[in-house]
Write an enzyme that holds these catalytic residues in place. Structure first.
Site, PDB file in Angstrom:
ATOM      1  N   SER A   1       0.813  -1.228   0.000  1.00 17.89           N
ATOM      2  CA  SER A   1       0.000   0.000   0.000  1.00 17.89           C
ATOM      3  C   SER A   1       0.838   1.266   0.000  1.00 17.89           C
ATOM      4  O   SER A   1       0.417   2.298  -0.536  1.00 17.89           O
ATOM      5  CB  SER A   1      -0.933   0.013   1.212  1.00 17.89           C
TER       6      SER A   1
ATOM      7  N   ASP B   1      -0.801   7.301  10.324  1.00 18.61           N
ATOM      8  CA  ASP B   1      -1.617   6.346  11.077  1.00 18.61           C
ATOM      9  C   ASP B   1      -0.759   5.279  11.739  1.00 18.61           C
ATOM     10  O   ASP B   1      -1.232   4.187  12.020  1.00 18.61           O
ATOM     11  CB  ASP B   1      -2.660   5.691  10.155  1.00 18.61           C
TER      12      ASP B   1
ATOM     13  N   HIS C   1       1.398   4.327   7.418  1.00 17.76           N
ATOM     14  CA  HIS C   1       1.440   4.991   6.109  1.00 17.76           C
ATOM     15  C   HIS C   1       1.989   6.410   6.235  1.00 17.76           C
ATOM     16  O   HIS C   1       1.899   7.024   7.293  1.00 17.76           O
ATOM     17  CB  HIS C   1       0.053   4.985   5.468  1.00 17.76           C
TER      18      HIS C   1
END
Length: 238
Positions: free
Chosen positions: A11, A187, A190
């Protein structure tokens, strides 16, 4: 033909083409000079990455137009704690290292001239992960720890040294930033804009060491002020 740079990862790679992302910044830096190709897969670990290599790299290039470099950025999900919420993403460290070797072998077989660059997983802000997953629940537990991430980062670096390829130690570099837990991670995992900038700078530095820099790459087609307005054929040759 423009050089190609492939970004392969989880991600953090998938999000890299977002506003201020490290991938988008690379595409901007190399505009009209190189093509930056995104292959990011949120939630993936190295075990899953191996399963999709053929499909995801199909059509990118052959022997004559292979990418000049590929970044391989996995480990954040592999390092998930096996007994916590994201345990299904966990890959044992020994297997993680072997998977990295296999990913490298795949690229070198497919594109022998391509430089493979490993990017070690980033540090983890456990408090940030708990808040992201559990809100204000005091009983919440982080599904990742900085200690585990560090072990996987060391594993990535070890394999890179064994293979004699470049590696970016994101885990160590980001922890050099003041208040890194909140300034580089949004977070707990990320990247913030600053986190993206940190990795962008490291990738640019690594590429420059390999001879791939904005200054050295030729521009694709003349700039508009270089065109002969009265006779464009003199500029373009047709």
């Amino acid at each position: 033909m423009r050089p190609k740079l492939v970004l392969f990862g989880d991600s953090i790679t998938e999000e890299s083409f977002g506003e201020g992302g490290w991938g988008a910044s690379l595409a901007h830096l190399f505009a009209r000079k190189a093509d930056v190709i995104l292959r990011g897969y949120s939630g993936y670990n190295t075990r899953w990455a191996l399963k999709i290599l053929d499909k995801t790299m199909n059509g990118i290039g052959g022997d004559s137009d292979a990418p000049v470099a590929v970044t391989v950025f996995f480990g954040a999900n592999d390092a998930s704690l096996p007994d916590q919420k994201s345990g299904f993403q966990h890959v044992p460290l020994v297997e993680y290292k072997e998977n990295l070797r296999s990913i490298h072998a795949y690229f070198k077989k497919k594109w022998p001239s391509t430089t493979v660059i490993f990017i070690a997983p980033p540090p983890i802000d456990e408090e940030g992960r708990i808040k992201d997953l559990c809100g204000d629940d005091p009983s919440g537990q982080a599904e990742r720890t900085n200690e585990a991430a560090g072990e996987f980062a060391k594993g990535c670096i070890t394999v890179a040294k064994e293979l004699n390829i470049p590696v970016i130690d994101t885990w160590s570099r980001m922890q050099e930033i003041p208040d890194w837990r909140k300034s580089t991670l949004r977070d707990g995992l990320h990247f913030t804009l600053l986190g993206n900038k940190v990795l962008f700078d490291e990738v640019v530095k690594t590429l420059k060491d390999l001879g791939l820099s904005d200054e050295k790459l030729a521009t694709d087609q003349p700039y508009y002020n270089e065109v002969d307005y009265n006779d464009p054929s003199k500029t373009f040759g047709n």
